[in-house]
Scaffold this active site. Sequence first.
Site, PDB file in Angstrom:
ATOM      1  N   ASP A   1      -5.423  -5.452 -22.121  1.00 36.89           N
ATOM      2  CA  ASP A   1      -5.373  -6.606 -23.020  1.00 36.89           C
ATOM      3  C   ASP A   1      -3.915  -6.893 -23.365  1.00 36.89           C
ATOM      4  O   ASP A   1      -3.220  -6.054 -23.916  1.00 36.89           O
ATOM      5  CB  ASP A   1      -6.178  -6.252 -24.287  1.00 36.89           C
ATOM      6  CG  ASP A   1      -6.338  -7.424 -25.222  1.00 36.89           C
ATOM      7  OD1 ASP A   1      -5.539  -8.384 -25.118  1.00 36.89           O
ATOM      8  OD2 ASP A   1      -7.240  -7.373 -26.074  1.00 36.89           O
TER       9      ASP A   1
ATOM     10  N   HIS B   1       0.808  -1.221   0.000  1.00 44.01           N
ATOM     11  CA  HIS B   1       0.000   0.000   0.000  1.00 44.01           C
ATOM     12  C   HIS B   1       0.838   1.266   0.000  1.00 44.01           C
ATOM     13  O   HIS B   1       0.339   2.332  -0.312  1.00 44.01           O
ATOM     14  CB  HIS B   1      -0.871   0.046   1.258  1.00 44.01           C
ATOM     15  CG  HIS B   1      -2.102  -0.756   1.136  1.00 44.01           C
ATOM     16  ND1 HIS B   1      -3.195  -0.322   0.450  1.00 44.01           N
ATOM     17  CD2 HIS B   1      -2.410  -1.978   1.598  1.00 44.01           C
ATOM     18  CE1 HIS B   1      -4.133  -1.232   0.495  1.00 44.01           C
ATOM     19  NE2 HIS B   1      -3.687  -2.249   1.182  1.00 44.01           N
TER      20      HIS B   1
END
Length: 452
Positions: free
Chosen positions: A392, A167
């Site tokens: 993609d 984080h």
Amino acid sequence: MADAVVVISETIVQPESYEDGSDRVKIHLTPFDLFFLRTEYAQRALIFPQPDPETNIISQLKSSLSIALKIFYPLAGRLVKTHNEDDETVSFFIDCNGSGVRFVHASAVTVSVNDVLDPANAAVPGFWNAFFPLNGVESWEGVSESLVAFQVTELKDGVFIGYGNNHMVADGISMWSFFRTLTEICCSAGGQKMFPPLPLREWFLDGIDYPIRVPISETIFAKVVSPSSSPPDLRKKIFRFTSRSISELKEKANDEVVGFDDDEDTQISSFQAVMAHMWRSITKNSDLNPQEVVHCKLAMDIRQRLNPPPEKECFGSMVGLATATTTAGEMLNNGLGWVALQLNKTVRSQTNEVYNRFAENWVKTPKIPNGLVVNNSLVIASSPRFNVFGNDFGWGKPIAVRPGPGIAGHGKILVYPGTEQGSMEVHTSLWSHVLEKLLADGEFLQHVVRLY
Ligand SMILES: *[C@@H]1O[C@H](CO)[C@@H](O)[C@H](O)[C@H]1NC(C)=O
Ligand SMILES: *[C@@H]1O[C@H](CO)[C@@H](O)[C@H](O)[C@H]1NC(C)=O
Ligand SMILES: *[C@@H]1O[C@H](CO)[C@@H](O)[C@H](O)[C@H]1NC(C)=O
């Protein structure tokens, strides 16, 4: 079922042609980062269709990752903890030293895409963890663990890319921007495309001396052996809000708000209307006494609220938690519009001044929370604006996005865009007795589609 996942190889991928020099970047951590020291890595997964068998996806992904890490070099660094002997405190920074990231290649030939899409399977002990790296690893362990790690598991009929990130090095905005770059490199077969240098966040807090000093007593963390699955009575469901039901909720909330607020321009956003519906419905089905206090914590991007604003999409972690508070009774005496207005007010209250005050106070008495997800509260993270389905690698768009096993708890909610234009997917973890009631609540179900 967990035995179905077999690890084939485990390596460290380093940034391409990394040259170690004395000018290597050190990233100091802000109070907003250090707040997450004891929080587990954020784990997410993207599930893809089966690539052409001729494609060697593992070598393609590794070489693209190496190029991407040269651009996103903080991800390849390590956390460094230094001891300030003069006042018994410690400080932390990220050393962008090119150590690299962990990359696991696994195979699960008996597991299908449908098996991993159903969160009921994620509840089978050990099953879900087997698809993710860095299970149970907390931010402070970034001194030895990589700051981000990937596991690519080849399924019977698809590919599962699970990852985890610290984080303190990157938030959702930065991780999705990294993914976009990674897919672009992968598709351009070797990275002919030129990428601009990574904009890092500048110092955005006045009057704070870096590195921040944290008392040693606040940073004695024990390594918890992570359970092989989330608590047994915790269950997961995914709800879809179609663009039509979102408009309906938004309209209902805005109609109801008129009269509550003097500010005539008050506009409840789609997101606030949907979250208000979730918060109210969950509270309603939690069997709480009317005087019990309930919270809704929204993870917010602070970039947009700083003055002066930082460079757009600057890389790093810039998340603040905005908390709306009320009682169960007050919430249920009021409708959707009132709840949405509480969220809107909380969001509106997050200003540059508030962030600076939080940071100044935090530095004076640093407190590192142990666990963000607690009873009677929702923690809402991620965003329907993240471009999840635009990633993609050359073998088709993702079929789905899923959260990993970490930071499990009642009230954890992650919101993503849905696969259909304008829709939202709300990934929800709740105690089973609350979920059962929720699933029988006609008022709740009227606006949602149960996806899984
Ligand atoms: C990078 O820094 C970490 C933390 O100080 C250290 O453990 C690691 O060996 C360093 N790696 C390289 C490649 O210098
Ligand atoms: C909340 O209300 C303000 C006006 O009072 C409005 O301009 C804003 O769009 C709303 N906030 C969000 C984040 O939707
Ligand atoms: C939270 O709620 C669960 C289920 O109702 C209960 O078992 C647990 O003890 C509660 N935890 C705390 C800290 O109150």
